[in-house]
Design an enzyme around this catalytic site. Structure first.
Site, short mmCIF file in Angstrom:
data_model
loop_
_atom_site.label_atom_id
_atom_site.label_comp_id
_atom_site.label_asym_id
_atom_site.label_seq_id
_atom_site.Cartn_x
_atom_site.Cartn_y
_atom_site.Cartn_z
N ASP A 285 38.25 39.69 31.42
CA ASP A 285 38.14 38.52 32.31
C ASP A 285 37.69 37.31 31.53
OD1 ASP A 285 38.02 36.91 34.51
OD2 ASP A 285 36.18 37.78 35.32
N GLU A 319 37.13 28.49 35.63
CA GLU A 319 37.51 29.27 36.82
C GLU A 319 36.29 29.94 37.44
OE1 GLU A 319 38.75 32.94 39.02
OE2 GLU A 319 37.46 32.77 37.26
N GLU A 320 35.38 30.40 36.59
CA GLU A 320 34.31 31.27 37.08
C GLU A 320 33.30 30.59 37.99
OE1 GLU A 320 34.46 34.26 37.03
OE2 GLU A 320 35.37 35.04 35.20
ZN ZN Z 1 38.71 35.85 35.85
#
Ligand code: ZN
Length: 452
Positions: A285, A319-320
């Site tokens: 991720d 994004e996080e």
């Molecule tokens: Zn991600």
């Protein structure tokens, strides 16, 4: 190589299918025999490491991305300036469980992203809830002045683990707000992970205007099980110290590289997010996702493919904990007057490919279902309606009707590593990663052929 589309039916000439299948075979050969994805991911994870927005390592990862795109001879390598939230975990992060009977147990704990610190050592009696709903229904007197423990488990019976995550996600996002509304002084949650192990999983949380801000942390699933069993026979207390902190927004960038198409203003975007949580190395991720997309474009260039549309790899920042990159990209694309035909995101890990999901109208779901024969030799079978991705999501507001596609790998192990210290390069398999990149390259090739 002609595929005629009409009245929702596809007539695929025998000759056409063999040309496409030969090209797709050559894509997989390049990825498996001469692929760069695994070594690129090693560089990102080991030379740079975790890349939370606003950090020095995030800035280094931007430089790394730009240099890679240039080294791969992509057209138009450039950066888009954005502002991102900047939160830091700090250096102190500890927690213990104690009891009047003399228990002292050290917790495996991580502050949730965005949490305030504890301003020294904070103590309180622990009160457990088996779900967020149970907390919401509890009387204030049961919660007031205490430290809330939300022990909601991901549903192990779900076959697609993202559904189990979706069912539990609110304890992390909303836990602090719901606990503070009832007077809690802090909240700890059971990590969002399926295995029972020692790794706590962080992730974003939020506060609400008018509701007191309280510290929020996640503990490992093993600790959650242990505490829950202990609470059955005695009263427990928690002591935690966190010195995480929010800083002013910081300048950062999305990074882009292209293969120019004949219809140069008609764009197909593919990407993932360059930022990652600050534990582990952001390997699955979303190091895997950005490397997948860079490798897909490298393969198409290497094979001499001349696209119809401009194929643009976008490494999104943030994004996080904010999605500043995704939002800014969509707005910028609209302001430039570009035509966006489709976008694809890889943000579900570097595991064995299963297929692609489509967030778009039935016409596009039908289109990708016609790809399934070509992908059968590669064991991909998911071609259905579903989710696209967080980073590409804002494109829907600026380009109504745009189909968004999500790369779908096997999901069984994703939540072993997600946002945890165990999300490291060693937990990514070389062949699985390469197969993901090849699948994305082949899918983008077919989209490029089929879309107007
Ligand atoms: Zn991600």
């Amino acid at each position: 190589m002609k595929i005629f589309i009409g009245y929702g039916l596809f007539f695929i000439s025998f000759f056409g299918i063999s040309q496409d299948s030969l090209f797709i075979r050559s894509i997989y050969n390049e990825a498996l025999e001469r692929g760069h994805a695994y070594e690129d991911l090693r560089e990102l994870c080991k030379t740079i490491g975790p890349r939370l927005s606003g950090s020095a390592k995030a800035e280094m990862s931007i430089d790394w991305s730009e240099a890679k795109f240039k080294a791969y001879n992509f057209d138009n390598v450039y950066k888009q300036a954005i502002m991102v939230p900047h939160w830091e975990r700090g250096t102190t992060e500890s927690g213990w469980i104690t009891s009047k009977k003399g228990l002292m147990y050290k917790l495996n704990l991580l502050a949730l992203g965005g949490s305030i610190g504890t301003n020294g050592l904070m103590s309180g009696e622990l009160v457990e809830f088996s779900s967020l709903d149970e907390l919401k229904d509890a009387p204030d007197r049961k919660v007031s002045g205490k430290i809330v423990f939300i022990n909601q488990k991901m549903d192990a019976a779900q076959i697609q683990t993202f559904k189990a995550y979706g069912g539990c996600y609110a304890i992390r996002g909303e836990g602090a707000v719901e606990a503070a509304k009832k007077g809690a002084v802090a909240v700890i949650i059971r990590s969002l992970g399926l295995p029972i192990d020692d790794h706590p999983h962080t992730g974003s949380m939020h506060y609400e205007n008018g509701v007191p801000k309280i510290p929020a942390a996640a503990i490992s699933t093993k600790d959650a099980e242990y505490i829950s069993s202990k609470l059955k026979s005695e009263t427990l207390f928690v002591k935690i110290a966190l010195n995480c902190k929010e800083f002013p927004d910081a300048p950062s960038y999305n990074v882009m590289g292209e293969l120019k198409g004949k219809l140069s203003n008609n764009i197909i975007s593919l990407g993932g997010h360059l930022d990652s949580w600050d534990t582990g190395e952001g390997a699955h991720d979303d190091g895997a996702g950005v490397v997948h997309c860079m490798e897909a474009l490298r393969i198409l260039r290497e094979l001499g493919y001349k696209p119809k549309h401009t194929l643009r790899v976008v490494f999104f920042m943030n994004e996080e904990n904010g999605n500043a990159g995704g939002k800014a990209y969509a707005k910028w694309a609209k302001e430039k007057g570009e035509t966006h035909r489709a976008a694809l995101e890889s943000d579900r890990g570097g595991f064995t490919p299963r297929g692609f999901s489509c967030d778009g109208s039935q016409e596009f779901v039908n289109l990708i279902s016609t790809f399934s024969d070509l992908f059968r030799p590669y064991d991909l079978h998911v071609f259905e309606k579903g989710y696209g991705g967080v980073d590409i999501g804002p494109l829907k507001n600026e380009f109504p009707g745009i189909p968004l596609f999500g790369f779908v790998p096997d999901s069984q192990r994703y939540f072993d590593f997600h946002h945890a210290p165990s999300d490291v390069f060693e937990n990514v398999n070389e062949r699985e990663l390469a197969l993901g990149a090849a699948s994305i390259a082949a899918f983008i090739y077919l989209l490029d052929q089929q879309l107007p």
